[in-house]
Design a protein around this motif. Structure first.
Motif, PDB file in Angstrom:
ATOM      1  N   LYS A  66       0.834  -1.208   0.000  1.00 26.35           N
ATOM      2  CA  LYS A  66       0.000   0.000   0.000  1.00 26.35           C
ATOM      3  C   LYS A  66       0.871   1.262   0.000  1.00 26.35           C
ATOM      4  CE  LYS A  66      -3.835  -1.950   2.626  1.00 26.35           C
ATOM      5  NZ  LYS A  66      -4.510  -1.922   3.931  1.00 26.35           N
ATOM      6  N   LEU A  67       1.943   1.237   0.786  1.00 31.17           N
ATOM      7  CA  LEU A  67       2.828   2.408   0.847  1.00 31.17           C
ATOM      8  C   LEU A  67       3.504   2.645  -0.492  1.00 31.17           C
ATOM      9  CD1 LEU A  67       4.496   1.882   4.353  1.00 31.17           C
ATOM     10  CD2 LEU A  67       2.773   3.588   3.747  1.00 31.17           C
ATOM     11  N   LYS A  68       3.921   1.572  -1.137  1.00 32.14           N
ATOM     12  CA  LYS A  68       4.696   1.723  -2.377  1.00 32.14           C
ATOM     13  C   LYS A  68       3.817   2.066  -3.568  1.00 32.14           C
ATOM     14  CE  LYS A  68       8.578   0.245  -2.785  1.00 32.14           C
ATOM     15  NZ  LYS A  68      10.002   0.110  -2.587  1.00 32.14           N
ATOM     16  N   THR A  69       2.528   1.781  -3.441  1.00 35.83           N
ATOM     17  CA  THR A  69       1.635   2.039  -4.574  1.00 35.83           C
ATOM     18  C   THR A  69       0.667   3.189  -4.285  1.00 35.83           C
ATOM     19  OG1 THR A  69       0.167   0.306  -3.706  1.00 35.83           O
ATOM     20  CG2 THR A  69       1.717  -0.341  -5.440  1.00 35.83           C
ATOM     21  N   GLY A  70       0.817   3.803  -3.113  1.00 34.29           N
ATOM     22  CA  GLY A  70      -0.059   4.935  -2.787  1.00 34.29           C
ATOM     23  C   GLY A  70      -1.510   4.520  -2.647  1.00 34.29           C
ATOM     24  N   THR A  71      -1.761   3.360  -2.037  1.00 31.66           N
ATOM     25  CA  THR A  71      -3.138   2.867  -1.933  1.00 31.66           C
ATOM     26  C   THR A  71      -3.602   2.694  -0.488  1.00 31.66           C
ATOM     27  OG1 THR A  71      -2.230   0.629  -2.294  1.00 31.66           O
ATOM     28  CG2 THR A  71      -3.198   1.728  -4.199  1.00 31.66           C
ATOM     29  N   SER A  73      -5.902   3.541   2.589  1.00 31.39           N
ATOM     30  CA  SER A  73      -7.267   4.081   2.662  1.00 31.39           C
ATOM     31  C   SER A  73      -7.203   5.448   3.335  1.00 31.39           C
ATOM     32  CB  SER A  73      -8.154   3.136   3.476  1.00 31.39           C
ATOM     33  OG  SER A  73      -7.750   3.164   4.835  1.00 31.39           O
ATOM     34  N   SER A  74      -8.261   6.220   3.206  1.00 34.02           N
ATOM     35  CA  SER A  74      -8.231   7.547   3.842  1.00 34.02           C
ATOM     36  C   SER A  74      -8.173   7.385   5.365  1.00 34.02           C
ATOM     37  CB  SER A  74      -9.411   8.400   3.412  1.00 34.02           C
ATOM     38  OG  SER A  74     -10.594   7.666   3.531  1.00 34.02           O
ATOM     39  N   PHE A  75      -8.767   6.319   5.888  1.00 30.61           N
ATOM     40  CA  PHE A  75      -8.664   6.076   7.334  1.00 30.61           C
ATOM     41  C   PHE A  75      -7.213   5.814   7.732  1.00 30.61           C
ATOM     42  CE2 PHE A  75      -8.334   3.127  10.935  1.00 30.61           C
ATOM     43  CZ  PHE A  75      -8.908   3.914  11.920  1.00 30.61           C
ATOM     44  N   GLU A  76      -6.527   4.990   6.927  1.00 31.12           N
ATOM     45  CA  GLU A  76      -5.135   4.666   7.261  1.00 31.12           C
ATOM     46  C   GLU A  76      -4.238   5.912   7.211  1.00 31.12           C
ATOM     47  OE1 GLU A  76      -4.637   0.037   5.797  1.00 31.12           O
ATOM     48  OE2 GLU A  76      -4.956   1.589   4.282  1.00 31.12           O
ATOM     49  N   GLU A  77      -4.525   6.781   6.249  1.00 26.41           N
ATOM     50  CA  GLU A  77      -3.732   8.003   6.144  1.00 26.41           C
ATOM     51  C   GLU A  77      -4.032   8.933   7.328  1.00 26.41           C
ATOM     52  OE1 GLU A  77      -3.791   9.821   2.253  1.00 26.41           O
ATOM     53  OE2 GLU A  77      -2.690  11.557   3.006  1.00 26.41           O
ATOM     54  N   MET A  78      -5.299   8.974   7.704  1.00 25.54           N
ATOM     55  CA  MET A  78      -5.698   9.816   8.839  1.00 25.54           C
ATOM     56  C   MET A  78      -5.038   9.320  10.132  1.00 25.54           C
ATOM     57  SD  MET A  78      -9.557  10.329  10.205  1.00 25.54           S
ATOM     58  CE  MET A  78      -9.460   8.843  11.185  1.00 25.54           C
ATOM     59  N   GLN A  79      -4.980   7.986  10.268  1.00 31.68           N
ATOM     60  CA  GLN A  79      -4.396   7.383  11.461  1.00 31.68           C
ATOM     61  C   GLN A  79      -2.893   7.715  11.562  1.00 31.68           C
ATOM     62  OE1 GLN A  79      -4.739   3.094  11.225  1.00 31.68           O
ATOM     63  NE2 GLN A  79      -5.253   2.919  13.392  1.00 31.68           N
ATOM     64  N   GLU A  81      -1.558  10.450  10.546  1.00 28.36           N
ATOM     65  CA  GLU A  81      -1.512  11.870  10.924  1.00 28.36           C
ATOM     66  C   GLU A  81      -0.434  12.679  10.215  1.00 28.36           C
ATOM     67  OE1 GLU A  81      -2.787  12.978  15.059  1.00 28.36           O
ATOM     68  OE2 GLU A  81      -2.036  10.966  15.482  1.00 28.36           O
ATOM     69  N   ILE A  82       0.046  12.147   9.068  1.00 27.65           N
ATOM     70  CA  ILE A  82       0.929  12.924   8.186  1.00 27.65           C
ATOM     71  C   ILE A  82       0.476  12.624   6.759  1.00 27.65           C
ATOM     72  CG2 ILE A  82       3.068  13.383   9.494  1.00 27.65           C
ATOM     73  CD1 ILE A  82       4.099  10.662   8.712  1.00 27.65           C
ATOM     74  N   PRO A  83       0.554  13.632   5.871  1.00 28.99           N
ATOM     75  CA  PRO A  83       0.010  13.428   4.523  1.00 28.99           C
ATOM     76  C   PRO A  83       0.899  12.511   3.678  1.00 28.99           C
ATOM     77  CG  PRO A  83       1.019  15.594   4.707  1.00 28.99           C
ATOM     78  CD  PRO A  83       1.105  14.983   6.065  1.00 28.99           C
ATOM     79  N   TYR A  84       0.281  11.478   3.121  1.00 28.22           N
ATOM     80  CA  TYR A  84       1.016  10.509   2.317  1.00 28.22           C
ATOM     81  C   TYR A  84       1.592  11.150   1.060  1.00 28.22           C
ATOM     82  CZ  TYR A  84       2.165   6.774  -0.849  1.00 28.22           C
ATOM     83  OH  TYR A  84       2.855   5.970  -1.713  1.00 28.22           O
ATOM     84  N   SER A  85       2.814  10.748   0.718  1.00 26.34           N
ATOM     85  CA  SER A  85       3.382  11.031  -0.609  1.00 26.34           C
ATOM     86  C   SER A  85       4.482  10.010  -0.861  1.00 26.34           C
ATOM     87  CB  SER A  85       3.976  12.451  -0.676  1.00 26.34           C
ATOM     88  OG  SER A  85       5.107  12.549   0.171  1.00 26.34           O
ATOM     89  N   ALA A  86       4.825   9.830  -2.116  1.00 23.72           N
ATOM     90  CA  ALA A  86       5.912   8.894  -2.465  1.00 23.72           C
ATOM     91  C   ALA A  86       7.225   9.384  -1.844  1.00 23.72           C
ATOM     92  CB  ALA A  86       6.034   8.782  -3.977  1.00 23.72           C
ATOM     93  N   GLU A  87       7.406  10.712  -1.769  1.00 24.10           N
ATOM     94  CA  GLU A  87       8.634  11.277  -1.174  1.00 24.10           C
ATOM     95  C   GLU A  87       8.704  10.945   0.317  1.00 24.10           C
ATOM     96  OE1 GLU A  87       6.473  13.175  -3.106  1.00 24.10           O
ATOM     97  OE2 GLU A  87       7.759  12.685  -4.811  1.00 24.10           O
ATOM     98  N   LEU A  88       7.544  10.962   0.972  1.00 21.70           N
ATOM     99  CA  LEU A  88       7.512  10.645   2.408  1.00 21.70           C
ATOM    100  C   LEU A  88       7.913   9.181   2.634  1.00 21.70           C
ATOM    101  CD1 LEU A  88       6.784  11.890   5.174  1.00 21.70           C
ATOM    102  CD2 LEU A  88       4.488  10.953   4.888  1.00 21.70           C
TER     103      LEU A  88
END
Ligand SMILES: [Zn+2]
Length: 338
Positions: A66-71, A73-79, A81-88
Motif C-alpha cells: 500500500k505504501l509503495k503504490t499509494g493505496t 485508505s483515507s482512514f489509514e492516512e488519517m491514522q 496523521e501525516i500526509p502521504y506522498s511517495a517522497e515521504l
C-alpha cells in the motif's frame, strides 16, 4: 572529533508541509552541532535507504505494498496523521536505513546516534502518530538476521507510550523476577503473550521499557516489559528516579547486547504535545543517565530522536543536541576512569 558516529542525511527531512512535527529539525540539529563545534563534518556518516526486504522483517507485505503504490485508505492516512506522498515513503525508508547503520556502528564502536528515527508508533500493518515505519525495530531485526544480535533492550523516553514497539516485541515471561515498587506511579512488569513468545525459537529477544505520560496519546497502550505511567506534570527529580529504577530493574532481569535509546525531546515542560515538566537540564541528565548505565556495563547503545514539539523549535534542537553532548561527556568520563 567525537568518539562515535552521527548517522545523518539531509533527506531525513519529512515533506509534510505545515505541521506540528518540525520536519526541518534534523537539518537544524546538524547545523547547530557544527556551528557550536560539538561535532565536525567527519563525525557524520550518510546511511543508505533500507531495502524492501529489510522493511519486511517488521512490516507486513500488504502494508508495504500500500505504501509503495499509494493505496492507503483515507482512514489509514488519517491514522498516520501525516500526509502521504511517495517522497515521504522514501524519507521513512531512509530513516530505517539510518537506524540499521546506527545499530551496526553501535555494536562496532560502543555508541552511535541516528540524528533522526525513533518512529515508535509504527505497527507492522499500519502507521500511527506521525510514524510510518518502525526504524528501530527494522534495525534490531536486521542485525539479528545477520547473526550479530540475539538480545536487545529498548529504552523509550519519549513522552508518548511506545505502542508500536510493544506491539512488535510483546513482552516475554521471565518468571521469578521482582516487580519494581509501585508508589503513586503505576509501574509493572507485564507478561502478555508470554507462552506464545517463549515457544518461538530463533526470534530476537527484545526487552522493552517505556516511560511515558499516562494521560496522553495513545489511548490504548499495549504492555511493554516495563511500563512507567507518569502523572501529568512530572518534574526532573521524580522522573530521573523512575528512570533509574526502571533501568536497574530491567538490567537485573535481562542482559541486552544492544540498548536502543529512544530519546524523545517531548517530555520537556514547554512541549505542545506533552504534559510532563522536565527542564532542558533534566533532559540532559536523563540522557547522561541512560548512556552511563549502558557504558558502565559495556552495553553498546544506539540513540534515536523521536518526538519534540516545543513552542520554540530551537528548544527542541537544543534538547536533541544535548543528547550528543551528554553521550560525549559520559564516554570521556568512562575513558578517563579507564
Ligand atoms: Zn512523542
Amino acid at each position: 572529533m567525537l568518539p562515535f558516529k552521527l548517522v545523518y542525511s539531509d533527506d531525513y527531512y519529512l515533506p509534510i508541509g505545515a505541521h506540528v512535527f518540525p520536519a526541518e529539525k534534523y537539518r537544524m540539529i546538524r547545523r547547530r552541532l557544527l556551528a557550536e563545534n560539538i561535532a565536525e563534518p567527519s563525525d557524520f556518516v550518510t546511511p543508505a535507504a533500507a531495502s524492501d526486504e529489510e522493511i519486511l522483517l517488521v512490516h507486513t507485505p500488504e502494508y508495504v505494498h500500500k505504501l509503495k503504490t499509494g493505496t492507503l485508505s483515507s482512514f489509514e492516512e488519517m491514522q498516520m496523521e501525516i500526509p502521504y506522498s511517495a517522497e515521504l515513503v522514501k524519507a521513512f525508508w531512509l530513516s530505517a536505513g539510518g537506524s540499521i547503520l546506527a545499530s551496526r556502528l553501535a555494536l562496532q564502536d560502543g555508541l552511535a546516534v541516528n540524528i533522526g528515527g525513533g518512529f515508535h508508533h509504527a505497527f507492522p500493518d499500519h502507521g500511527e502518530g506521525f510514524c510510518m515505519i518502525h526504524d528501530v525495530a527494522v534495525g534490531v531485526k536486521c542485525l539479528h538476521r545477520e547473526g550479530k544480535l540475539r538480545r536487545a533492550m529498548t529504552v523509550d523516553c519519549d513522552v508518548h507510550d511506545g505502542n508500536g514497539t510493544a506491539a512488535i516485541f510483546p513482552p516475554r515471561s521471565r518468571a521469578g523476577q521482582p516487580l519494581p515498587s509501585a508508589g503513586a506511579v503505576q509501574t509493572g512488569l507485564r507478561s502478555a503473550h508470554a507462552q506464545l513468545r517463549d515457544s518461538s525459537a530463533g526470534e530476537v529477544d527484545v526487552f522493552t521499557i517505556s516511560l511515558h505520560q499516562a494521560n496522553n496519546y495513545p489511548v490504548y497502550k499495549p504492555p511493554s516489559s516495563i511500563d512507567v505511567n507518569l502523572p501529568d506534570g512530572t518534574e526532573d527529580e521524580p522522573y530521573l528516579g523512575w528512570l533509574e529504577q526502571a533501568l536497574s530493574s530491567a538490567l537485573r532481569q535481562f542482559e541486552p547486547e544492544l540498548i536502543c535509546y529512544i530519546a524523545g525531546a517531548d517530555p520537556y515542560e514547554e512541549d505542545q504535545l506533552g504534559g510532563l515538566a522536565l527542564t532542558i537540564d533534566g533532559l540532559k541528565k536523563r540522557d547522561e543517565s541512560v548512556v552511563h548505565v549502558a557504558r558502565s556495563r559495556n552495553i553498546p547503545v544506539m540513540i534515536t530522536y523521536a518526538g519534540g514539539y516545543a513552542h520554540h523549535v530551537q528548544d527542541t534542537v537544543t534538547i536533541h543536541c544535548n543528547t550528543v553532548i551528554a553521550a560525549k561527556e559520559v564516554l570521556s568520563r568512562h575513558t578517563g576512569n579507564g
